[in-house]
Write a protein that holds these residues in place. Sequence first.
Motif, PDB file in Angstrom:
ATOM      1  N   THR A  29       0.795  -1.078  -0.033  1.00  0.00           N
ATOM      2  CA  THR A  29       0.029   0.187  -0.190  1.00  0.00           C
ATOM      3  C   THR A  29       0.748   1.263  -0.065  1.00  0.00           C
ATOM      4  OG1 THR A  29      -1.381  -1.242   1.119  1.00  0.00           O
ATOM      5  CG2 THR A  29      -1.981   1.032   1.181  1.00  0.00           C
ATOM      6  N   ASP A  30       0.412   2.234  -0.513  1.00  0.00           N
ATOM      7  CA  ASP A  30       1.258   3.731  -0.706  1.00  0.00           C
ATOM      8  C   ASP A  30       1.456   4.024   0.859  1.00  0.00           C
ATOM      9  OD1 ASP A  30       1.335   6.358  -0.523  1.00  0.00           O
ATOM     10  OD2 ASP A  30       0.712   6.590  -2.791  1.00  0.00           O
ATOM     11  N   PRO A  31       2.646   4.031   1.151  1.00  0.00           N
ATOM     12  CA  PRO A  31       3.208   4.541   2.419  1.00  0.00           C
ATOM     13  C   PRO A  31       2.307   5.687   2.941  1.00  0.00           C
ATOM     14  CG  PRO A  31       5.130   4.057   0.989  1.00  0.00           C
ATOM     15  CD  PRO A  31       3.995   4.219   0.187  1.00  0.00           C
ATOM     16  N   MET A  32       2.245   6.812   2.129  1.00  0.00           N
ATOM     17  CA  MET A  32       1.452   7.801   2.664  1.00  0.00           C
ATOM     18  C   MET A  32       0.088   7.286   3.413  1.00  0.00           C
ATOM     19  SD  MET A  32       0.505  11.433   0.982  1.00  0.00           S
ATOM     20  CE  MET A  32       2.088  11.873   0.546  1.00  0.00           C
ATOM     21  N   GLU A  33      -0.895   6.364   2.714  1.00  0.00           N
ATOM     22  CA  GLU A  33      -1.843   5.802   2.725  1.00  0.00           C
ATOM     23  C   GLU A  33      -1.693   5.139   4.187  1.00  0.00           C
ATOM     24  OE1 GLU A  33      -4.441   4.628  -0.179  1.00  0.00           O
ATOM     25  OE2 GLU A  33      -3.707   6.018  -1.718  1.00  0.00           O
ATOM     26  N   VAL A  34      -0.638   4.421   4.402  1.00  0.00           N
ATOM     27  CA  VAL A  34      -0.557   3.375   5.470  1.00  0.00           C
ATOM     28  C   VAL A  34      -0.591   4.521   6.812  1.00  0.00           C
ATOM     29  CG1 VAL A  34       0.934   1.921   6.709  1.00  0.00           C
ATOM     30  CG2 VAL A  34       0.514   1.710   4.268  1.00  0.00           C
ATOM     31  N   ARG A  35       0.353   5.643   6.665  1.00  0.00           N
ATOM     32  CA  ARG A  35       0.312   6.576   7.715  1.00  0.00           C
ATOM     33  C   ARG A  35      -1.008   7.061   8.090  1.00  0.00           C
ATOM     34  NH1 ARG A  35       5.185   7.974   4.910  1.00  0.00           N
ATOM     35  NH2 ARG A  35       4.360   9.895   4.123  1.00  0.00           N
ATOM     36  N   HIS A  77       2.115   1.042  -6.353  1.00  0.00           N
ATOM     37  CA  HIS A  77       1.494   0.992  -5.198  1.00  0.00           C
ATOM     38  C   HIS A  77       0.077   0.532  -5.108  1.00  0.00           C
ATOM     39  CE1 HIS A  77       4.981   2.142  -2.829  1.00  0.00           C
ATOM     40  NE2 HIS A  77       5.076   3.167  -3.821  1.00  0.00           N
ATOM     41  N   LEU A  78      -0.343  -0.232  -4.002  1.00  0.00           N
ATOM     42  CA  LEU A  78      -1.747  -0.455  -3.958  1.00  0.00           C
ATOM     43  C   LEU A  78      -2.339   0.592  -3.502  1.00  0.00           C
ATOM     44  CD1 LEU A  78      -1.853  -4.043  -2.777  1.00  0.00           C
ATOM     45  CD2 LEU A  78      -2.225  -3.546  -4.939  1.00  0.00           C
ATOM     46  N   HIS A  79      -3.711   1.285  -3.441  1.00  0.00           N
ATOM     47  CA  HIS A  79      -4.347   2.294  -2.807  1.00  0.00           C
ATOM     48  C   HIS A  79      -6.016   1.915  -2.377  1.00  0.00           C
ATOM     49  CE1 HIS A  79      -1.715   5.304  -4.546  1.00  0.00           C
ATOM     50  NE2 HIS A  79      -1.661   4.434  -5.468  1.00  0.00           N
ATOM     51  N   VAL A  80      -5.910   2.449  -1.228  1.00  0.00           N
ATOM     52  CA  VAL A  80      -7.459   2.357  -0.540  1.00  0.00           C
ATOM     53  C   VAL A  80      -8.500   2.723  -1.152  1.00  0.00           C
ATOM     54  CG1 VAL A  80      -8.625   2.611   1.622  1.00  0.00           C
ATOM     55  CG2 VAL A  80      -6.290   2.154   1.784  1.00  0.00           C
ATOM     56  N   GLN A  81      -9.427   1.738  -1.647  1.00  0.00           N
ATOM     57  CA  GLN A  81     -10.806   2.296  -2.516  1.00  0.00           C
ATOM     58  C   GLN A  81     -11.760   2.547  -1.418  1.00  0.00           C
ATOM     59  OE1 GLN A  81     -12.100  -1.118  -4.827  1.00  0.00           O
ATOM     60  NE2 GLN A  81     -12.853   0.377  -6.341  1.00  0.00           N
ATOM     61  N   LYS A  82     -12.021   1.452  -0.309  1.00  0.00           N
ATOM     62  CA  LYS A  82     -13.065   1.670   0.291  1.00  0.00           C
ATOM     63  C   LYS A  82     -12.923   1.436   1.783  1.00  0.00           C
ATOM     64  CE  LYS A  82     -15.955  -0.904  -3.109  1.00  0.00           C
ATOM     65  NZ  LYS A  82     -16.681  -2.010  -3.405  1.00  0.00           N
ATOM     66  N   LEU A  83     -13.698   2.289   2.757  1.00  0.00           N
ATOM     67  CA  LEU A  83     -13.350   2.114   3.895  1.00  0.00           C
ATOM     68  C   LEU A  83     -14.749   1.825   4.618  1.00  0.00           C
ATOM     69  CD1 LEU A  83     -10.841   2.271   5.883  1.00  0.00           C
ATOM     70  CD2 LEU A  83     -11.242   4.707   6.213  1.00  0.00           C
ATOM     71  N   HIS A  84     -14.780   0.728   5.080  1.00  0.00           N
ATOM     72  CA  HIS A  84     -16.426   0.070   5.383  1.00  0.00           C
ATOM     73  C   HIS A  84     -16.005  -0.140   7.016  1.00  0.00           C
ATOM     74  CE1 HIS A  84     -18.924  -0.107   1.971  1.00  0.00           C
ATOM     75  NE2 HIS A  84     -17.799  -0.588   1.277  1.00  0.00           N
ATOM     76  N   LEU A  85     -16.715   0.848   7.920  1.00  0.00           N
ATOM     77  CA  LEU A  85     -16.770   0.686   9.297  1.00  0.00           C
ATOM     78  C   LEU A  85     -17.773   0.940   9.957  1.00  0.00           C
ATOM     79  CD1 LEU A  85     -13.402   2.997   9.964  1.00  0.00           C
ATOM     80  CD2 LEU A  85     -13.450   0.552   9.513  1.00  0.00           C
ATOM     81  N   LEU A  86     -18.900   0.126   9.096  1.00  0.00           N
ATOM     82  CA  LEU A  86     -20.297   0.580   9.793  1.00  0.00           C
ATOM     83  C   LEU A  86     -20.492  -0.422  11.307  1.00  0.00           C
ATOM     84  CD1 LEU A  86     -23.403   0.640   9.306  1.00  0.00           C
ATOM     85  CD2 LEU A  86     -23.380  -1.529   8.073  1.00  0.00           C
ATOM     86  N   LYS A  87     -21.017   0.269  12.059  1.00  0.00           N
ATOM     87  CA  LYS A  87     -21.525   0.003  13.398  1.00  0.00           C
ATOM     88  C   LYS A  87     -20.227  -1.046  14.070  1.00  0.00           C
ATOM     89  CE  LYS A  87     -25.771  -1.408  15.364  1.00  0.00           C
ATOM     90  NZ  LYS A  87     -27.140  -2.023  15.309  1.00  0.00           N
TER      91      LYS A  87
END
Length: 943
Positions: A29-35, A77-87
């Motif tokens: 994953t892109d290091p900036m996105e990891v941080r 790099h791989l990149h975050v596409q979705k962030l699912h943190l429902l409930k």
Amino acid sequence: MTKLNFAFSIMLLVILFHYLLQRTVAQVTDPMEVRALKTIKSSLNDPVGNLNSWNSGDPCTSNWNGVFCYPTPNNGHLHVQKLHLLKLNLSGNLAPEIGLLSQLQILDVMRNMINGTIPREIGSITSLKLLLLNGNAISGSLPDEIGYLPNLNRLQIDENQISGPIPKSFANLSSVEHLHMNNNSLSGQIPPELSGLPRLLHLLVDNNNLSGRLPSEFSKMPNLKILQLDNNNFSGRTIPASYGNMSTLLKLSLRNCSLQGFLPDFSGVPQLGYLDLSWNYLTGPIPSRKLSAIITTIKLSNNRLRGSIPSNLSGLPFLQLLSLSNNRLSGSVPSSIWQDNISTGNKRLIFDFQNNLLTNITGSSTFPANVTVLFYGNPVCSNHVQANLVNCEPQTVNPASGSIRSSQITCPSCRTELYYEHNPLSPIPCLCAVPLGVGYRLKSPGISDFRPYIDDFRADLTFLLGLHFYQLYFDLYSWEAGPRLRMYLKLFPDNTSLFNTSEVLRIKQMLAGWEITLSDVFGPYELLNFTLGPYSSMVPSIKRSSLSTGALIGIVVGSVVGGAIISSVISVFVMRKCSRHIIGSRKRTTSRNTIKMNDVKCFTVEEMERATDNFSCSSLIGHGGYGMVYGGVLVDGMIVAIKRLQVGSFQGSKEFSTEIELLSRLHHRNLVSLVGYCDEEDEQMLVYEFMSNGNLRDHLSSNCKDPLSFPLRLRIALETARGILYLHSEADPPIFHRDIKASNILLDSKFTAKVADFGLSRLAPLPDIEGVSADHVSTVVKGTPGYLDPEYFLTYRLTDKSDVYSLGVVFLELLTGMQPITFGKNLVREVSMAYQSGRTFTIIDERMGSYPSDCIEKFVSLAYSCCQAQPDARPSMSAVVRELEKIWAMMPDTDILHPESAITELGNTTAPLFSRAAAPYSYLSSASGSDVLRSVVPNVSPR
């Protein structure tokens, strides 16, 4: 030589495959996105550990919970596409670093307890399509920057505490189709500039503090289908006549908006299916031109309409509800209004004409079986000829709720197989299968009665999900304030016992990603929860497989042998993994704590089945996030309520242990008694004394036909305070309840108040070696919004004064009849403003009859002091009890201490027969504050 070439070729292919595999593994994953993700985690509170997977490895290749990445590398790099943190029970703030997820498409943090403000940095994520923040405690204003997201399709910020104006920059959201901003504290005028949004379908801004004029420009919107503005304050304003020309509009809801002027002519809105203009100050006659033939609901009640009821309200084949009550309509009522709808097949057709000046009925006075016509408060009821033919009893019109259960054949039990149950609709009789649980809500339905549309909804949803009709089973559905329609669904595998893993992920992704579009009549929906059950351990393996497979395909294309090798390896891996998961899913994994029990009985499953007629539907009296509640009768004739824990619920299992450990040693007349428990055969049940008059909240509801008198309310307050004082000072060790609310105060057959639900309770701190006790417990915030001590919410310091605050809110409910949070307004704030301005008596509930003014003043003053923001400004619980006793002593002579003379005691019964048609009842733990969907007091009578 051929063999040598072949061997050499194979060696080259193996080397090539090894090299390509190393390249794939190296993708991170892109290091900036990891941080950014690590900073986001550090700003959130995660008491249950749902984000523990974020502590190690790479986000895109190590199965970080809720993190979904693009399947192939982008720019190395791989990149975050979705962030699912429902409930996920998260609290804390959203860190500004969220703006560093530069290729994010979906941000979903719905149904948590996140506070703070919306980071402006979200406006830099130009790829964002879904911004889902609803159901939290977010405050502050809306950032202008959100208005510059070019790809945003859906913005959901509803059910928060957001204030300030709607930014004009939102007019730049050229891709937005859904703006859901209801149930906040937004103020100011709705920007007319929003009329330029070319794709907007649904605008929901009800339950705010909006004012100013209604933008007439909205009539120019090319695709607007739902305009819902209820419970705002457009004082003195009129409904623009141009709204009668909105060619695409399906639903217009302007209830309780302080609107004035004449009722516009909506005959020019060809698709109008739902019209609610009730609770305003509209005048003049009802326009005589015919409305859309597909309209289901017309609500014009509680206005100042005059004139007669026009015949154009007949011949509406889909009509379910016509409400014209509490106006000044006069003359005759044409019976054609209901006679013309006999052949429509509606299961329920209601005409509410109560409290007008109607004198008679023209035509036939015969009412079809499926039609209810209400005439209470009209001169026609004093007409001796017709009074015997019409309904002249006062009634409250409520939408029908319930469950949809098909007739079931007798099948052997599935209990030996964990999570398995019968699908009543399956073509294969008695097939035991593991369903997926779905909590679902229609946010703005265009109907008043769901029953005629149940099959349409089932067909619609199953078609969109790629399932068969018989795979969807309705567990329960219930109408909520709004009105909104909440339902619990079960999705069963297609004539097999289990879904395969890819099917689970596919269905979840379609529901959580809003990849389906229901028929317009159902309006927008939202996913409340998606219960995986035993499938939860299978989802990570899907995610890992899908990501690595996608990356491999992108790199090794052209290498047939390498692809075959990869396919073989993955096939073996998946087969072994699936085998382990299926076997593991049949074993109970929840560990049981050793439970200390005093004076409570341990029941067997067989005894519980006998008490509830084998947990029959007729015994079911409640339903919540942690299981079902059944009414039952023990062999000794004792009537009880049995809470049956949902198998595998970790949180529920913790509360099970907590409740037994606490209630087994607590004995007070104002605390609900624990009769016993059952803990065997993968079953956990709690058995309580039965409280025949349900919970306090429902006796304070505006729908309650027999409102509580002031003396009875005062007595309930005193008894509740005594029960809590016992917890604070006499229990050993003392206990902080942590979830005091009106629905957790139950009433027995004599209306004696008893505090219930100790699943969230915490022991008070013990004295140290020198005998000094700490004044608080540091713990994550749990409880119910509206009742939460603000100091505890901010500092995580739970004290005895936290319970005092919650009890103070209950006192305010007793005094006003209002709920803690309703229509975007906070009860504590509203009462404080009235109290400080000397308008105390304007907020008192008129339904409780006469009362001594000095007693009311002292009770209000006590409630006000309990709800102070600073704990030191609140009285102790002992001081609360003393003050209530003084107020009680001031009351004139009353027999309220012995109300049983006016109450029929429950008879001695030998077997239960429970009905769901009475007042609500609550025995369910409710950590989220909204777990109880619908629970009712059973009527008990001999079989």
